[in-house]
Design an enzyme around this catalytic site. Structure first.
Site, PDB file in Angstrom:
ATOM      1  N   THR A 133     -42.789 112.224   2.408  1.00  0.00           N
ATOM      2  CA  THR A 133     -41.801 112.858   2.296  1.00  0.00           C
ATOM      3  C   THR A 133     -40.636 113.178   3.642  1.00  0.00           C
ATOM      4  OG1 THR A 133     -40.930 114.950   1.827  1.00  0.00           O
ATOM      5  CG2 THR A 133     -42.601 114.453   2.631  1.00  0.00           C
ATOM      6  N   ASP A 134     -39.368 113.227   4.140  1.00  0.00           N
ATOM      7  CA  ASP A 134     -38.765 113.419   4.655  1.00  0.00           C
ATOM      8  C   ASP A 134     -39.411 114.788   5.850  1.00  0.00           C
ATOM      9  OD1 ASP A 134     -37.701 115.408   3.163  1.00  0.00           O
ATOM     10  OD2 ASP A 134     -35.442 114.430   3.885  1.00  0.00           O
ATOM     11  N   GLU A 135     -39.988 115.861   4.529  1.00  0.00           N
ATOM     12  CA  GLU A 135     -40.556 117.021   5.595  1.00  0.00           C
ATOM     13  C   GLU A 135     -41.487 117.387   6.271  1.00  0.00           C
ATOM     14  OE1 GLU A 135     -40.746 120.181   2.073  1.00  0.00           O
ATOM     15  OE2 GLU A 135     -39.210 119.674   1.444  1.00  0.00           O
ATOM     16  N   TYR A 159     -47.018 122.728   3.179  1.00  0.00           N
ATOM     17  CA  TYR A 159     -47.182 121.411   2.438  1.00  0.00           C
ATOM     18  C   TYR A 159     -46.565 120.179   2.992  1.00  0.00           C
ATOM     19  CZ  TYR A 159     -44.121 117.414  -0.306  1.00  0.00           C
ATOM     20  OH  TYR A 159     -43.417 116.349  -0.291  1.00  0.00           O
ATOM     21  N   LYS A 163     -48.724 116.590   4.276  1.00  0.00           N
ATOM     22  CA  LYS A 163     -47.800 115.819   4.233  1.00  0.00           C
ATOM     23  C   LYS A 163     -48.545 114.684   5.097  1.00  0.00           C
ATOM     24  CE  LYS A 163     -46.665 113.804   0.462  1.00  0.00           C
ATOM     25  NZ  LYS A 163     -47.367 113.363  -0.738  1.00  0.00           N
TER      26      LYS A 163
HETATM   27  P1  NAD Z   1     -45.392 116.461  -8.401  1.00  0.00           P
HETATM   28  O1  NAD Z   1     -45.586 117.474  -8.469  1.00  0.00           O
HETATM   29  O2  NAD Z   1     -43.920 116.213  -9.716  1.00  0.00           O
HETATM   30  O3  NAD Z   1     -46.612 115.256  -9.159  1.00  0.00           O
HETATM   31  C1  NAD Z   1     -47.473 115.136  -8.749  1.00  0.00           C
HETATM   32  C2  NAD Z   1     -48.680 114.351  -9.672  1.00  0.00           C
HETATM   33  O4  NAD Z   1     -50.115 114.120  -9.215  1.00  0.00           O
HETATM   34  C3  NAD Z   1     -48.875 115.157 -10.812  1.00  0.00           C
HETATM   35  O5  NAD Z   1     -48.812 114.191 -12.325  1.00  0.00           O
HETATM   36  C4  NAD Z   1     -50.708 115.834 -10.608  1.00  0.00           C
HETATM   37  O6  NAD Z   1     -51.416 115.891 -11.885  1.00  0.00           O
HETATM   38  C5  NAD Z   1     -50.749 114.656 -10.089  1.00  0.00           C
HETATM   39  N1  NAD Z   1     -52.339 114.798  -9.639  1.00  0.00           N
HETATM   40  C6  NAD Z   1     -52.551 116.405  -8.293  1.00  0.00           C
HETATM   41  N2  NAD Z   1     -52.526 116.534  -7.546  1.00  0.00           N
HETATM   42  C7  NAD Z   1     -53.844 114.861  -7.913  1.00  0.00           C
HETATM   43  C8  NAD Z   1     -54.828 114.389  -7.703  1.00  0.00           C
HETATM   44  N3  NAD Z   1     -56.012 115.171  -6.703  1.00  0.00           N
HETATM   45  N4  NAD Z   1     -55.694 113.328  -7.990  1.00  0.00           N
HETATM   46  C9  NAD Z   1     -54.742 112.905  -8.397  1.00  0.00           C
HETATM   47  N5  NAD Z   1     -53.417 113.413  -9.110  1.00  0.00           N
HETATM   48  C10 NAD Z   1     -53.323 114.438  -8.945  1.00  0.00           C
HETATM   49  O7  NAD Z   1     -45.097 115.762  -7.042  1.00  0.00           O
HETATM   50  P2  NAD Z   1     -43.245 114.708  -7.782  1.00  0.00           P
HETATM   51  O8  NAD Z   1     -42.413 115.067  -6.802  1.00  0.00           O
HETATM   52  O9  NAD Z   1     -43.552 113.449  -8.295  1.00  0.00           O
HETATM   53  O10 NAD Z   1     -44.084 114.164  -5.823  1.00  0.00           O
HETATM   54  C11 NAD Z   1     -44.580 112.591  -5.949  1.00  0.00           C
HETATM   55  C12 NAD Z   1     -45.163 112.326  -4.638  1.00  0.00           C
HETATM   56  O11 NAD Z   1     -44.043 111.727  -3.374  1.00  0.00           O
HETATM   57  C13 NAD Z   1     -45.704 113.319  -3.827  1.00  0.00           C
HETATM   58  O12 NAD Z   1     -46.624 112.838  -2.604  1.00  0.00           O
HETATM   59  C14 NAD Z   1     -44.364 113.362  -2.846  1.00  0.00           C
HETATM   60  O13 NAD Z   1     -44.880 114.777  -1.474  1.00  0.00           O
HETATM   61  C15 NAD Z   1     -43.447 112.973  -2.862  1.00  0.00           C
HETATM   62  N6  NAD Z   1     -42.318 113.085  -2.505  1.00  0.00           N
HETATM   63  C16 NAD Z   1     -41.697 114.160  -3.639  1.00  0.00           C
HETATM   64  C17 NAD Z   1     -40.185 113.939  -3.418  1.00  0.00           C
HETATM   65  C18 NAD Z   1     -39.302 114.892  -4.208  1.00  0.00           C
HETATM   66  O14 NAD Z   1     -38.014 115.722  -3.870  1.00  0.00           O
HETATM   67  N7  NAD Z   1     -40.028 115.415  -5.449  1.00  0.00           N
HETATM   68  C19 NAD Z   1     -39.034 113.675  -2.601  1.00  0.00           C
HETATM   69  C20 NAD Z   1     -40.324 112.761  -1.188  1.00  0.00           C
HETATM   70  C21 NAD Z   1     -41.325 112.850  -1.427  1.00  0.00           C
HETATM   71  O1  DAU Z   2     -37.009 116.590   1.003  1.00  0.00           O
HETATM   72  C1  DAU Z   2     -38.339 116.025   0.155  1.00  0.00           C
HETATM   73  C2  DAU Z   2     -38.854 117.618  -0.778  1.00  0.00           C
HETATM   74  O2  DAU Z   2     -38.074 118.487  -1.985  1.00  0.00           O
HETATM   75  C3  DAU Z   2     -40.416 116.827  -1.358  1.00  0.00           C
HETATM   76  O3  DAU Z   2     -41.057 116.081  -0.060  1.00  0.00           O
HETATM   77  C4  DAU Z   2     -41.396 118.064  -2.061  1.00  0.00           C
HETATM   78  O4  DAU Z   2     -41.999 117.499  -2.659  1.00  0.00           O
HETATM   79  C5  DAU Z   2     -40.234 118.767  -2.745  1.00  0.00           C
HETATM   80  O5  DAU Z   2     -40.560 119.337  -3.286  1.00  0.00           O
HETATM   81  C6  DAU Z   2     -38.591 118.525  -2.306  1.00  0.00           C
HETATM   82  O6  DAU Z   2     -39.043 120.403  -1.547  1.00  0.00           O
HETATM   83  P1  DAU Z   2     -37.690 121.600  -1.175  1.00  0.00           P
HETATM   84  O7  DAU Z   2     -38.113 122.729  -0.873  1.00  0.00           O
HETATM   85  O8  DAU Z   2     -35.871 120.871  -0.679  1.00  0.00           O
HETATM   86  O9  DAU Z   2     -37.165 121.739  -3.033  1.00  0.00           O
HETATM   87  P2  DAU Z   2     -36.508 122.816  -3.723  1.00  0.00           P
HETATM   88  O10 DAU Z   2     -36.425 122.025  -4.890  1.00  0.00           O
HETATM   89  O11 DAU Z   2     -37.855 123.838  -4.103  1.00  0.00           O
HETATM   90  O12 DAU Z   2     -35.830 123.095  -3.198  1.00  0.00           O
HETATM   91  C7  DAU Z   2     -34.427 122.534  -2.182  1.00  0.00           C
HETATM   92  C8  DAU Z   2     -33.942 123.853  -1.745  1.00  0.00           C
HETATM   93  O13 DAU Z   2     -33.187 124.510  -2.698  1.00  0.00           O
HETATM   94  C9  DAU Z   2     -34.316 124.497  -1.248  1.00  0.00           C
HETATM   95  O14 DAU Z   2     -33.596 124.656   0.341  1.00  0.00           O
HETATM   96  C10 DAU Z   2     -35.256 126.184  -1.725  1.00  0.00           C
HETATM   97  C11 DAU Z   2     -33.780 126.043  -2.229  1.00  0.00           C
HETATM   98  N1  DAU Z   2     -34.168 126.585  -3.714  1.00  0.00           N
HETATM   99  C12 DAU Z   2     -35.674 126.633  -4.338  1.00  0.00           C
HETATM  100  C13 DAU Z   2     -35.933 126.994  -5.448  1.00  0.00           C
HETATM  101  C14 DAU Z   2     -37.176 126.482  -5.996  1.00  0.00           C
HETATM  102  C15 DAU Z   2     -33.461 127.652  -4.203  1.00  0.00           C
HETATM  103  O15 DAU Z   2     -32.630 128.485  -3.101  1.00  0.00           O
HETATM  104  N2  DAU Z   2     -33.895 129.136  -4.909  1.00  0.00           N
HETATM  105  C16 DAU Z   2     -34.638 128.773  -6.014  1.00  0.00           C
HETATM  106  O16 DAU Z   2     -35.393 128.997  -6.588  1.00  0.00           O
END
Ligand code: NAD
Ligand code: DAU
Length: 353
Positions: A133-135, A159, A163
């Site tokens: 992730t970019d975080e 989180y 990561k």
């Molecule tokens: P998600 O939470 O939707 O899915 C995670 C999946 O991993 C789920 O299916 C869960 O059951 C599985 N999992 C959790 N713990 C596990 C374990 N111990 N063993 C096996 N499986 C397990 O997450 P996502 O949003 O699809 O993110 C996927 C990956 O991409 C993560 O590594 C996250 O850090 C990264 N990422 C997410 C975002 C985003 O915006 N969602 C952006 C950049 C990177």
């Molecule tokens: O940047 C990549 C990341 O983006 C991933 O690594 C994470 O897995 C993914 O969950 C996401 O993280 P964020 O914290 O940016 O996403 P989230 O959707 O939780 O929140 C997006 C923005 O919206 C953040 O600034 C918090 C805000 N927010 C979120 C929720 C759930 C609100 O204002 N209200 C809300 O109820």
């Protein structure tokens, strides 16, 4: 030939698996623990397909991993599995440490043992791709340059710290043991099958249910949004042609404030599914207490992956968000299956009654 994907029942992993199985006949083994975020309904269209094998299990389970690697002899492992929600990491960080750090360590060790026993072109061509992730880079000021691959790590939440730790392990396993790794650091994804604890799906579903649309703090935080299918294409491209040991930043060139995102969703819903009383969904916007340690701005410089590998996002935010809102309107059954039980407990804990 086969690949092993972890976390392929989650949001991004699920989209990746669906795309892979429709684009290729190569066998994909999908290892997922099925936490609250994992959902087999996402993979329902793969029923009967012989290039998808689902295995319920933990990336921390070295015995299971050794067995799967021995049995299927994958040419690549792609690690999506993680605890991924920042707010949950603030309420309870321990699962994040367990899966994102210890789990990744165990996965790396199992893969290293497997890779050590390979020989010839199997060994040379093997890849371990870590999805991150970019975080990990922390937060940006209003006028700072976007995160590049050389931006120092400064994670701010449990989180992102977990990561960041996993990225460091992956890097060290390459540097010390020669494991052929690739890492991608991506910005915020959105699209189909997104679990509604995250901003975009939460707002779509709350709007339709007549509930408040919670904006943390002043809503001026900025995220760089990428349509999930574009992220999946980037991962396929890095797997195919990425340089060993390198990291690639992936982003959408779509910086938006949270308030703009939420207003945009409301405007789309006003058009596609107007409220019965004719008023705008934007009237449901509610300002709530800010997230502790809330990062102000993320933005990705995605020039390296474009220059070296020719990847660029295909969707703009406007095209991608329209597809996403329409997808949620068309897939109410998927939504209803996941918004019960533990989901209700989570929203009550996070947002109160
Ligand atoms: P998600 O939470 O939707 O899915 C995670 C999946 O991993 C789920 O299916 C869960 O059951 C599985 N999992 C959790 N713990 C596990 C374990 N111990 N063993 C096996 N499986 C397990 O997450 P996502 O949003 O699809 O993110 C996927 C990956 O991409 C993560 O590594 C996250 O850090 C990264 N990422 C997410 C975002 C985003 O915006 N969602 C952006 C950049 C990177
Ligand atoms: O940047 C990549 C990341 O983006 C991933 O690594 C994470 O897995 C993914 O969950 C996401 O993280 P964020 O914290 O940016 O996403 P989230 O959707 O939780 O929140 C997006 C923005 O919206 C953040 O600034 C918090 C805000 N927010 C979120 C929720 C759930 C609100 O204002 N209200 C809300 O109820």
């Amino acid at each position: 030939m086969s690949i092993l994907v972890t976390g392929g029942a989650g949001f991004i992993g699920g989209n990746f698996v669906l795309d892979w199985c429709s684009l290729s006949d190569e066998l994909l083994i999908n290892l997922d623990k099925l936490t609250y975020a994992g959902n087999l309904d996402t993979l329902a269209t793969l029923k009967g397909r012989d290039n998808h094998v689902f295995v319920q299990g933990d990336i921390g389970d070295k015995t299971l991993l050794a067995k799967l690697l021995k049995e299927y002899k994958p040419r690549a492992v792609i690690n999506f599995a993680a605890e991924s929600h920042v707010d949950r990491s603030i309420h309870g960080p321990s699962d994040f440490i367990e899966t994102n750090i210890v789990g990744t360590f165990n996965l790396l060790e199992a893969v290293r043992a497997y890779w050590n026993d390979l020989s010839g072109s199997d060994k040379q061509e093997f890849r371990f791709l870590h999805v991150s992730t970019d975080e990990v880079y922390g937060t940006l000021g209003e006028t700072d340059e976007p995160f590049s691959e050389v931006t120092p790590y400064e994670p701010n939440s449990p989180y992102s710290a977990s990561k960041a730790a996993s990225d460091h392990l992956v890097r060290a396993w390459h540097h010390t043991y020669g494991l052929p790794v690739l890492t991608t650091n991506c910005s915020n994804n959105y699209g189909p099958y997104h679990f509604p604890e995250k901003l975009i799906p939460l707002v779509i579903l709350n709007a339709l249910a007549g509930k408040p649309l919670p904006i943390y703090g002043d809503g001026q935080q900025i995220r760089d949004w990428l349509f999930v299918k574009d992220h999946c294409a980037a991962i396929r491209r890095v797997l195919e042609a990425g340089r060993l040991g390198e990291t690639y930043n992936v982003g959408g060139w779509n910086e938006k404030t949270n308030l703009d995102v939420v207003n945009g969703i409301c405007a789309l819903l006003d058009e596609l599914k107007p409220r019965a009383d004719g008023r705008s969904y934007a009237e449901q916007i509610t300002y709530v207490t800010d997230r502790p340690g809330h990062d102000r701005r993320y933005a990705i410089d995605a020039r390296k992956i474009e220059r070296e590998l020719g990847w660029k996002p295909l969707e703009t935010f406007e095209t991608g968000i329209r597809k996403t809102v329409q997808w949620y309107l068309d897939n109410q059954e998927w939504v209803q299956n996941i918004t019960s039980g533990s989901y209700r407990e989570w929203t009550a804990k996070q947002y109160g009654a």
